[in-house]
Design a protein around this motif. Structure first.
Motif, mmCIF file in Angstrom:
data_model
loop_
_atom_site.group_PDB
_atom_site.id
_atom_site.type_symbol
_atom_site.label_atom_id
_atom_site.label_comp_id
_atom_site.label_asym_id
_atom_site.label_seq_id
_atom_site.Cartn_x
_atom_site.Cartn_y
_atom_site.Cartn_z
ATOM 1 N N ALA A 58 35.264 53.915 39.477
ATOM 2 C CA ALA A 58 35.184 52.464 38.662
ATOM 3 C C ALA A 58 34.853 52.812 37.391
ATOM 4 O O ALA A 58 33.804 53.443 37.272
ATOM 5 C CB ALA A 58 34.178 51.562 39.484
ATOM 6 N N ALA A 59 35.221 52.196 36.584
ATOM 7 C CA ALA A 59 34.866 52.231 35.011
ATOM 8 C C ALA A 59 34.894 51.062 34.384
ATOM 9 O O ALA A 59 35.717 50.355 34.586
ATOM 10 C CB ALA A 59 36.037 53.252 34.430
ATOM 11 N N GLY A 60 34.045 50.823 33.359
ATOM 12 C CA GLY A 60 33.824 49.706 32.782
ATOM 13 C C GLY A 60 33.282 49.956 31.193
ATOM 14 O O GLY A 60 32.693 51.072 30.913
ATOM 15 N N ALA A 61 33.475 48.866 30.358
ATOM 16 C CA ALA A 61 33.055 49.105 29.215
ATOM 17 C C ALA A 61 32.291 47.991 28.361
ATOM 18 O O ALA A 61 32.623 46.655 28.962
ATOM 19 C CB ALA A 61 33.867 49.759 28.188
ATOM 20 N N THR A 62 31.348 48.020 27.529
ATOM 21 C CA THR A 62 30.724 46.824 26.983
ATOM 22 C C THR A 62 31.640 46.182 26.114
ATOM 23 O O THR A 62 31.307 44.958 25.485
ATOM 24 C CB THR A 62 29.251 47.081 26.502
ATOM 25 N N ASP A 63 32.726 46.614 25.813
ATOM 26 C CA ASP A 63 33.537 46.014 24.738
ATOM 27 C C ASP A 63 35.118 45.713 25.349
ATOM 28 O O ASP A 63 35.818 45.670 24.519
ATOM 29 C CB ASP A 63 33.711 46.634 23.316
ATOM 30 N N PHE A 64 35.024 46.019 26.600
ATOM 31 C CA PHE A 64 36.484 45.924 27.246
ATOM 32 C C PHE A 64 36.401 45.078 28.471
ATOM 33 O O PHE A 64 35.515 45.270 29.315
ATOM 34 C CB PHE A 64 37.184 47.254 27.749
ATOM 35 N N SER A 65 37.295 43.941 28.636
ATOM 36 C CA SER A 65 37.082 42.958 29.724
ATOM 37 C C SER A 65 37.494 43.487 31.022
ATOM 38 O O SER A 65 38.719 44.469 31.121
ATOM 39 C CB SER A 65 38.293 42.001 29.477
ATOM 40 N N GLY A 66 36.611 43.279 32.157
ATOM 41 C CA GLY A 66 37.259 43.787 33.309
ATOM 42 C C GLY A 66 36.848 45.172 33.713
ATOM 43 O O GLY A 66 36.548 46.011 33.098
ATOM 44 N N LEU A 67 36.356 45.268 35.192
ATOM 45 C CA LEU A 67 36.002 46.756 35.752
ATOM 46 C C LEU A 67 37.428 47.225 36.398
ATOM 47 O O LEU A 67 38.035 46.586 37.102
ATOM 48 C CB LEU A 67 35.119 46.516 36.857
ATOM 49 N N GLN A 68 37.692 48.416 35.842
ATOM 50 C CA GLN A 68 38.881 48.984 36.453
ATOM 51 C C GLN A 68 38.606 50.245 37.685
ATOM 52 O O GLN A 68 37.757 50.908 37.417
ATOM 53 C CB GLN A 68 39.737 49.602 35.308
ATOM 54 N N ILE A 69 39.438 50.141 38.730
ATOM 55 C CA ILE A 69 39.283 51.028 39.696
ATOM 56 C C ILE A 69 40.649 52.068 39.566
ATOM 57 O O ILE A 69 41.584 51.655 39.497
ATOM 58 C CB ILE A 69 39.477 50.468 40.971
ATOM 59 N N LEU A 70 39.985 53.228 38.962
ATOM 60 C CA LEU A 70 41.144 54.227 38.581
ATOM 61 C C LEU A 70 41.418 55.279 39.449
ATOM 62 O O LEU A 70 40.629 55.698 40.383
ATOM 63 C CB LEU A 70 40.626 54.732 37.484
ATOM 64 N N ALA A 86 46.460 56.145 37.044
ATOM 65 C CA ALA A 86 46.767 54.960 37.467
ATOM 66 C C ALA A 86 45.651 53.596 37.618
ATOM 67 O O ALA A 86 44.474 54.229 38.119
ATOM 68 C CB ALA A 86 47.703 54.803 38.593
ATOM 69 N N VAL A 87 45.745 52.634 37.242
ATOM 70 C CA VAL A 87 44.884 51.649 37.382
ATOM 71 C C VAL A 87 45.210 50.746 38.850
ATOM 72 O O VAL A 87 46.309 50.378 39.204
ATOM 73 C CB VAL A 87 44.855 50.697 36.358
ATOM 74 N N ARG A 88 44.322 51.179 39.860
ATOM 75 C CA ARG A 88 44.610 50.733 41.184
ATOM 76 C C ARG A 88 44.449 49.111 41.186
ATOM 77 O O ARG A 88 45.026 48.437 41.937
ATOM 78 C CB ARG A 88 43.918 51.433 42.279
ATOM 79 N N GLU A 89 43.602 48.597 40.549
ATOM 80 C CA GLU A 89 42.939 47.320 40.532
ATOM 81 C C GLU A 89 41.978 46.891 39.492
ATOM 82 O O GLU A 89 41.144 47.776 39.007
ATOM 83 C CB GLU A 89 42.283 46.983 42.002
ATOM 84 N N THR A 90 41.931 45.798 38.708
ATOM 85 C CA THR A 90 41.098 45.389 37.705
ATOM 86 C C THR A 90 40.261 44.146 38.542
ATOM 87 O O THR A 90 40.972 43.077 38.928
ATOM 88 C CB THR A 90 41.679 44.909 36.572
#
Length: 467
Positions: A188-200, A206-210
């Protein structure tokens, strides 16, 4: 030819007179004998287990066309659960390849990288892992048996448990601020300047889910922190307009939302509500989630630490920190204590958690006179707990704090007694010092360290039998 072939005895003995519990294996021309019980320890999917079962029908000799010296290492691993000392004579990657052929890599992982082998007082800088590109690591995350994921720039590089193989994927992030392994190949990856949590999917890039938080203003939701327990994934979100925040709880397997806690809509100058959680830590013994966050303003740094019961969505315990507020905070389940490093003093403090009903205050383990010096010596310092120790970064060095057990010290909740913690400098003289430490992570018997403006990861490891 199949991995194993079977020949009839040539020694004149009738098969019925042979010990049916003994399995004879010819590996590359060298004869080995062991028991069916030993081979069965390899697991049902291993060809060694298959050899033990086939002995019931063929009381002969099994032949496998592999290196006999490496097989002797694998057989010792099965017999004792540990690698023999002669394993040092081989390259680790050769032993790994052989363990994969025989289907016993999980036993090898447990022997080489078992968390129980982590010795905080015997850590030495053993390896430096280089990264591709010019970006320094922004976040690192380790798994319990020592594999590692590193975010640097828009990339995430993953190292396997042996640290000998790596794979790099390109993400949609400019920089990753929060990183958490969900499984060996998923993060799981996220950022303070990017919308949503990505499951990678780290294998295929590939992005499995956001996962997104639907806030009232319907603006994008950025990720401030990620945490997990055995069952749940915890995500701290803040709205893109920075006027609301929340902690969402997801099922770790299905990633379906379970509940929402700590939802704050900010009105006016309500600074406490304006602070999103920037660190999440599950405390198994208490079944509570620790969430901490701080805010800097004209009057200094203030913050709060809340312990949440996710079943009821209520705050069980809260600390509002203003005097020498925390630069970072850690909770040790093993020590039943919470630790912070003061943003002004740079000193370590602790708070006993064995009775949450008591009115608690921070106990300074260093020099209290530094609390009000206003120098902000703790800015950027990190503090993490692992096992029975607490690790605190001080610029380019690491302090190791451990509890000194006094024989007369009472441990019951009725009379807790005084607790004593002692500080030690971490590592040998030639290993210490350097650029400012930016990240700490622990996995298996290893500690991982990153430093400012360096495109690499230091690996600190306890001495291990075999390698």
């Amino acid at each position: 030819m199949p991995p194993f072939s079977c020949s009839t005895p040539s020694n004149g003995l009738h098969p019925a007179k042979m010990d049916s519990n003994v399995v004879t294996i010819n590996v590359g021309g060298q004869i080995f004998q062991t028991t069916k019980q030993t081979l069965a320890l390899a697991g049902p999917k291993s060809i060694l287990s298959a050899a033990a079962k086939s002995q019931l029908a063929h009381l002969g000799e099994h032949f496998v066309d592999r290196d006999p010296e490496l097989f002797s290492v694998i057989l010792s691993l099965l017999r004792t659960g540990n690698l023999p000392s002669k394993a040092k004579a081989f390259d680790l990657q050769d032993v790994i390849s052989e363990s994969q052929f025989y289907g016993v890599e999980s036993l090898l992982v447990n022997s080489v990288s078992n968390p129980s082998q982590f010795d905080a007082f015997n850590l030495q800088k053993s390896l430096v892992l280089p990264l591709n590109g010019r970006d320094a690591p922004s976040a690192i995350a380790a798994t319990p048996f020592g594999s590692l994921h590193v975010a640097h720039g828009s990339k995430i590089t993953s190292f396997d448990w042996s640290l000998g193989r790596k794979k790099t994927i390109l993400t949609q992030f400019t920089a990753v601020d929060s990183l958490l392994p969900v499984s060996p190949a998923v993060a799981a990856a996220g950022a303070t300047d990017f919308s949503g949590l990505q499951i990678l999917d780290l294998e295929n890039g590939a992005v499995r889910e956001t996962l997104n938080w639907e806030n009232v203003t319907r603006s994008g939701s950025t990720v401030q922190a990620i945490g997990s327990s055995g069952e749940h994934l915890f995500v701290s979100f803040e709205s893109g307009r920075r006027n609301s925040n929340s902690i969402l709880v997801y099922d770790l397997q299905s990633l379906s939302p379970v509940t929402e806690i700590g939802h704050n809509e900010i009105f006016g100058a309500d600074l406490d509500s304006a602070i999103p959680a920037t660190k999440l830590k599950w405390i198994p013994s208490y079944n509570l989630l620790m969430a901490s966050g701080s805010h800097g303003g004209p009057s200094g740094v203030s913050g709060n630490i809340r312990f949440w019961d996710i079943r009821t969505g209520s705050i069980v315990w809260e600390v509002k920190d203003k005097v020498d507020c925390f630069a970072d905070v850690a909770v040790s389940d093993n020590l039943s204590a919470m630790f912070k490093i003061g943003v002004n003093s740079g000193e370590v403090f602790y708070m006993d958690l064995r009775n949450l009903d008591d009115d608690k205050s921070w106990v300074c383990l260093g020099d209290r006179r530094k609390m009000l010096n206003g120098k902000k010596e703790g800015v950027g310092c990190k503090i993490e707990s692992h096992g029975n120790q607490v690790f605190c970064t001080k610029k380019g060095d690491i302090e190791l704090w451990s509890e000194v057990l006094i024989s007369s010290q009472k441990k019951s909740n009725d009379s807790l007694g005084e607790r004593v913690f002692r500080k030690n400098l971490m590592g040998r003289m030639k290993d210490t010092g350097g650029a400012k430490i930016t990240n700490l992570a622990f996995g298996g018997n290893k500690m991982f360290v990153t430093r400012k403006d360096q495109q690499s990861i230091e690996v600190w490891q306890s001495s291990v039998r075999g390698f």
